[in-house]
Scaffold this motif. Structure first.
Motif, short mmCIF file in Angstrom:
data_model
loop_
_atom_site.label_atom_id
_atom_site.label_comp_id
_atom_site.label_asym_id
_atom_site.label_seq_id
_atom_site.Cartn_x
_atom_site.Cartn_y
_atom_site.Cartn_z
N GLN A 247 0.81 -1.21 0.00
CA GLN A 247 0.00 0.00 0.00
C GLN A 247 0.85 1.27 0.00
O GLN A 247 0.56 2.21 -0.75
CB GLN A 247 -0.94 0.00 1.20
N ALA A 248 1.88 1.32 0.82
CA ALA A 248 2.68 2.55 0.92
C ALA A 248 3.38 2.84 -0.40
O ALA A 248 3.41 3.98 -0.87
CB ALA A 248 3.69 2.42 2.05
N VAL A 249 3.97 1.80 -1.02
CA VAL A 249 4.65 2.00 -2.30
C VAL A 249 3.66 2.43 -3.37
O VAL A 249 3.92 3.33 -4.17
CB VAL A 249 5.37 0.70 -2.73
N PHE A 250 2.48 1.79 -3.36
CA PHE A 250 1.43 2.14 -4.31
C PHE A 250 1.01 3.60 -4.14
O PHE A 250 0.94 4.36 -5.12
CB PHE A 250 0.22 1.23 -4.13
N ASP A 251 0.73 4.01 -2.92
CA ASP A 251 0.27 5.38 -2.67
C ASP A 251 1.31 6.41 -3.12
O ASP A 251 0.98 7.43 -3.73
CB ASP A 251 -0.06 5.57 -1.19
N ASP A 252 2.58 6.12 -2.81
CA ASP A 252 3.64 7.05 -3.21
C ASP A 252 3.74 7.15 -4.73
O ASP A 252 3.92 8.24 -5.28
CB ASP A 252 4.98 6.59 -2.63
#
Length: 381
Positions: A247-252
């Motif tokens: 999720q964090a990589v996707f959001d960034d």
């Protein structure tokens, strides 16, 4: 006599040092470098060329020059180097230029066919080109422009296969893009290397090798030298990270992609339309259905650069989200239209997405399974 093969010898002719030596067209320098590469004493090089050791020694020291065209062609043939490296132009060089021009044309036509929804035609164009280039390289012709063309052709073939193969065979597409990446990595061409990383990462994602996909695409993003290169890496990284549940990589990546929409060139891969689809799909994949529905409701209209495949991909993503929200009627209409488009353009991987998304929609599920069976039979034939 032929020199004993050694791993990686062909790549030494692509290094800056070797290219400098070849550009000088100095027979003495070429012979000395050849002996260094192969670990040959002058006696063995003399045997290879059919000359005496003393004659080769005089050529290497510059006390003897060779100007006879027949002799220079003979040396070029024995060393498996193009004659133009020795200042000789012949039919082999004319053939070389024809191969490059032909290859560039094939790559352009295959890309147009793939973006026009005719990926199978792109495969048909690229197979013979790859075979011809690989035969040329295996025969010792390792000019830089041939190797660059081979890298791009392998990647292009992998990408085209990634459109027309079903899920269970997508590893084949990833292997071809990986073969292209192997060549690109050795050539020291940053743009080509980044291009190959992007496409290899995307085919790894489609083959469900998600950890490797995120790794390659992260490297492609970090290697990017321009906003355009970075934008295409970021959009693919967002797709892979969403599929992997990172999720964090996707959001960034989505956030950066949105910023790059204002500075990077719009292409078939990177556009407001593709960014929206990736955003919606990643939100759904990371369990944020309500937010995915909200974003879905603000879909941009397709643009000039929006390919048929992206329209089909986007429709399937919308149908998946609608089905997860419980809006079965809208999901059924959207997914049915997507199946028919995927059948028309021979996209089994996309039909398999519909099969997975329509388990609670019996009519769509049945139509998608039947369509998939027909396409599999056509591919097998």
């Amino acid at each position: 006599m032929e020199p004993a093969p050694r791993d990686g010898i062909q790549w030494h002719w692509t290094t800056p040092r070797a290219q400098h030596i070849l550009r000088q067209r100095s027979l003495a320098g070429i012979l000395a470098f050849y002996r260094e590469l192969h670990g040959l004493p002058q006696q063995e090089l003399a045997d290879l060329l059919g000359y005496s050791t003393s004659y080769v020694s005089r050529v290497e020291t510059g006390s003897r020059t060779i100007t006879d065209i027949g002799a220079l062609r003979h040396i070029a043939d024995r060393l498996r180097l193009p004659p133009h490296c020795f200042g000789v132009t012949d039919n082999a060089d004319a053939d070389h230029h024809a191969v490059i021009q032909f290859g560039e044309s094939v790559l352009r036509l295959a890309e147009i066919a793939r973006q026009g929804g005719q990926a199978s035609a792109a495969v048909d164009e690229l197979w013979p080109l790859v075979a011809r280039l690989e035969a040329r390289v295996s025969g010792g012709r390792t000019e830089l422009d041939v190797l660059r063309l081979l890298a791009r052709a392998r990647v292009g073939l992998g990408v085209a296969l990634g459109h027309v193969l079903p899920d269970e065979r997508l590893a084949t597409a990833a292997r071809w893009t990986g073969k292209g990446l192997t060549v690109a990595r050795r050539l020291g061409d940053p743009a080509l290397h980044t291009y190959a990383l992007r496409h290899h990462g995307n085919e790894l994602r489609k083959a469900r090798l998600l950890g490797a996909a995120v790794d390659r695409l992260t490297r492609a993003r970090d290697c990017a030298r321009t906003p355009d290169e970075r934008a295409e890496a970021v959009i693919l990284l967002a797709r892979a990270a969403g599929s992997a549940g990172h999720q964090a990589v996707f959001d960034d990546a989505v956030t950066e992609g949105k910023r790059l929409l204002d500075v990077a060139r719009t292409t078939s891969l990177f556009s407001p339309f593709s960014h929206h689809e990736v955003h919606v799909r990643g939100l759904a994949a990371t369990g944020r259905i309500r937010e995915a529905v909200r974003v879905l409701e603000h879909a941009p209209a397709p643009q000039l650069h929006t390919t048929t495949q992206w329209r089909i991909i986007s429709a399937i993503t919308a149908g998946q989200v609608l089905a997860q929200r419980g809006d079965h009627q809208a999901a059924q209409e959207t997914l049915t239209a997507a199946v028919r488009g995927a059948v028309e353009h021979r996209l089994p991987h996309q039909i398999q997405r519909v099969v997975r998304a329509s388990r609670d929609l019996p009519n769509v599920h049945e139509e998608a399974q039947a369509a998939l069976a027909e396409l599999r039979a056509a591919i097998a034939a």
